[in-house]
Write a protein that holds these residues in place. Structure first.
Motif, PDB file in Angstrom:
ATOM      1  N   LEU A  68     -36.552 -15.845 -32.236  1.00 46.34           N
ATOM      2  CA  LEU A  68     -35.166 -15.862 -31.790  1.00 46.34           C
ATOM      3  C   LEU A  68     -34.993 -15.270 -30.391  1.00 46.34           C
ATOM      4  O   LEU A  68     -34.281 -15.866 -29.567  1.00 46.34           O
ATOM      5  N   PRO A  69     -35.640 -14.152 -30.053  1.00 42.97           N
ATOM      6  CA  PRO A  69     -35.461 -13.620 -28.697  1.00 42.97           C
ATOM      7  C   PRO A  69     -35.950 -14.583 -27.601  1.00 42.97           C
ATOM      8  O   PRO A  69     -35.289 -14.721 -26.568  1.00 42.97           O
ATOM      9  N   GLU A  70     -37.053 -15.262 -27.849  1.00 46.22           N
ATOM     10  CA  GLU A  70     -37.565 -16.201 -26.866  1.00 46.22           C
ATOM     11  C   GLU A  70     -36.622 -17.386 -26.687  1.00 46.22           C
ATOM     12  O   GLU A  70     -36.371 -17.854 -25.585  1.00 46.22           O
ATOM     13  N   LEU A  71     -36.096 -17.902 -27.810  1.00 44.36           N
ATOM     14  CA  LEU A  71     -35.171 -19.026 -27.734  1.00 44.36           C
ATOM     15  C   LEU A  71     -33.887 -18.643 -27.007  1.00 44.36           C
ATOM     16  O   LEU A  71     -33.343 -19.434 -26.227  1.00 44.36           O
ATOM     17  N   LEU A  72     -33.392 -17.437 -27.259  1.00 41.34           N
ATOM     18  CA  LEU A  72     -32.192 -16.975 -26.557  1.00 41.34           C
ATOM     19  C   LEU A  72     -32.454 -16.843 -25.062  1.00 41.34           C
ATOM     20  O   LEU A  72     -31.594 -17.186 -24.243  1.00 41.34           O
ATOM     21  N   LEU A  73     -33.619 -16.358 -24.688  1.00 45.11           N
ATOM     22  CA  LEU A  73     -33.968 -16.238 -23.274  1.00 45.11           C
ATOM     23  C   LEU A  73     -34.023 -17.611 -22.612  1.00 45.11           C
ATOM     24  O   LEU A  73     -33.506 -17.792 -21.496  1.00 45.11           O
ATOM     25  N   ILE A  74     -34.605 -18.588 -23.287  1.00 41.43           N
ATOM     26  CA  ILE A  74     -34.650 -19.953 -22.754  1.00 41.43           C
ATOM     27  C   ILE A  74     -33.241 -20.507 -22.590  1.00 41.43           C
ATOM     28  O   ILE A  74     -32.920 -21.152 -21.583  1.00 41.43           O
ATOM     29  N   LEU A  75     -32.363 -20.265 -23.558  1.00 36.98           N
ATOM     30  CA  LEU A  75     -30.983 -20.733 -23.478  1.00 36.98           C
ATOM     31  C   LEU A  75     -30.253 -20.098 -22.300  1.00 36.98           C
ATOM     32  O   LEU A  75     -29.547 -20.781 -21.559  1.00 36.98           O
ATOM     33  N   VAL A  76     -30.426 -18.794 -22.101  1.00 38.56           N
ATOM     34  CA  VAL A  76     -29.762 -18.103 -20.994  1.00 38.56           C
ATOM     35  C   VAL A  76     -30.271 -18.641 -19.659  1.00 38.56           C
ATOM     36  O   VAL A  76     -29.476 -18.899 -18.742  1.00 38.56           O
ATOM     37  N   ILE A  77     -31.573 -18.852 -19.541  1.00 38.29           N
ATOM     38  CA  ILE A  77     -32.128 -19.407 -18.300  1.00 38.29           C
ATOM     39  C   ILE A  77     -31.589 -20.818 -18.073  1.00 38.29           C
ATOM     40  O   ILE A  77     -31.236 -21.189 -16.945  1.00 38.29           O
ATOM     41  N   GLY A  78     -31.499 -21.603 -19.137  1.00 33.95           N
ATOM     42  CA  GLY A  78     -30.933 -22.954 -19.025  1.00 33.95           C
ATOM     43  C   GLY A  78     -29.484 -22.924 -18.570  1.00 33.95           C
ATOM     44  O   GLY A  78     -29.064 -23.745 -17.742  1.00 33.95           O
ATOM     45  N   LEU A  79     -28.708 -21.978 -19.084  1.00 33.97           N
ATOM     46  CA  LEU A  79     -27.309 -21.851 -18.663  1.00 33.97           C
ATOM     47  C   LEU A  79     -27.209 -21.472 -17.185  1.00 33.97           C
ATOM     48  O   LEU A  79     -26.351 -21.976 -16.461  1.00 33.97           O
ATOM     49  N   ILE A  80     -28.090 -20.595 -16.749  1.00 31.50           N
ATOM     50  CA  ILE A  80     -28.063 -20.170 -15.348  1.00 31.50           C
ATOM     51  C   ILE A  80     -28.472 -21.325 -14.421  1.00 31.50           C
ATOM     52  O   ILE A  80     -27.838 -21.573 -13.397  1.00 31.50           O
ATOM     53  N   GLY A 131     -26.019 -24.718 -15.718  1.00 26.99           N
ATOM     54  CA  GLY A 131     -24.592 -24.488 -15.891  1.00 26.99           C
ATOM     55  C   GLY A 131     -24.118 -25.023 -17.226  1.00 26.99           C
ATOM     56  O   GLY A 131     -24.752 -25.885 -17.832  1.00 26.99           O
ATOM     57  N   PRO A 132     -22.986 -24.522 -17.695  1.00 26.54           N
ATOM     58  CA  PRO A 132     -22.502 -24.933 -19.020  1.00 26.54           C
ATOM     59  C   PRO A 132     -22.037 -26.387 -19.074  1.00 26.54           C
ATOM     60  O   PRO A 132     -22.019 -26.989 -20.141  1.00 26.54           O
ATOM     61  N   GLY A 133     -21.700 -26.979 -17.945  1.00 28.31           N
ATOM     62  CA  GLY A 133     -21.231 -28.366 -17.948  1.00 28.31           C
ATOM     63  C   GLY A 133     -22.343 -29.373 -18.139  1.00 28.31           C
ATOM     64  O   GLY A 133     -22.183 -30.391 -18.806  1.00 28.31           O
ATOM     65  N   LYS A 134     -23.500 -29.118 -17.531  1.00 24.33           N
ATOM     66  CA  LYS A 134     -24.600 -30.074 -17.583  1.00 24.33           C
ATOM     67  C   LYS A 134     -25.595 -29.788 -18.698  1.00 24.33           C
ATOM     68  O   LYS A 134     -26.443 -30.623 -18.993  1.00 24.33           O
ATOM     69  N   LEU A 135     -25.517 -28.630 -19.302  1.00 29.14           N
ATOM     70  CA  LEU A 135     -26.494 -28.269 -20.327  1.00 29.14           C
ATOM     71  C   LEU A 135     -26.508 -29.243 -21.513  1.00 29.14           C
ATOM     72  O   LEU A 135     -27.586 -29.636 -21.961  1.00 29.14           O
ATOM     73  N   PRO A 136     -25.347 -29.715 -22.023  1.00 33.51           N
ATOM     74  CA  PRO A 136     -25.399 -30.701 -23.118  1.00 33.51           C
ATOM     75  C   PRO A 136     -26.078 -32.011 -22.706  1.00 33.51           C
ATOM     76  O   PRO A 136     -26.815 -32.610 -23.491  1.00 33.51           O
ATOM     77  N   ALA A 137     -25.853 -32.448 -21.467  1.00 30.89           N
ATOM     78  CA  ALA A 137     -26.480 -33.684 -21.002  1.00 30.89           C
ATOM     79  C   ALA A 137     -27.997 -33.510 -20.899  1.00 30.89           C
ATOM     80  O   ALA A 137     -28.765 -34.418 -21.239  1.00 30.89           O
TER      81      ALA A 137
END
Length: 76
Positions: free
Chosen positions: A6-18, A21-27
């Motif tokens: 879980l910590p690794e997945l959360l880190l990947i998600l945060v890096i992806g958001l940075i 951005g939240p607009g393009k992440l779903p695409a």
């Protein structure tokens, strides 16, 4: 699952958001999912063309079976 907790997945998600951005992440997630699906199909040797051909063969066999059954019924 590849040694990711879980910590690794959360880190990947945060890096992806940075990065995206939240607009393009779903695409980006959608494109990644489609890519993985196509890769899995390629490994299994199944393609849409093979699947379509198999469906057409089954339909032809079913049609022939129905045709034969009708001819037998008319003979009786």
């Amino acid at each position: 699952m590849f040694g990711l907790g879980l910590p690794e997945l959360l880190l990947i998600l945060v890096i992806g958001l940075i990065v995206f951005g939240p607009g393009k992440l779903p695409a980006v997630g959608n494109a990644l999912g489609k890519s993985l699906h196509e890769f899995k199909d390629a490994l299994n040797g199944t393609t849409k063309t093979n699947t379509t051909m198999q469906q057409e063969e089954k339909a032809a066999q079913t049609t022939q079976t129905v045709h034969d059954t009708i001819q037998e019924a008319h003979k009786a």
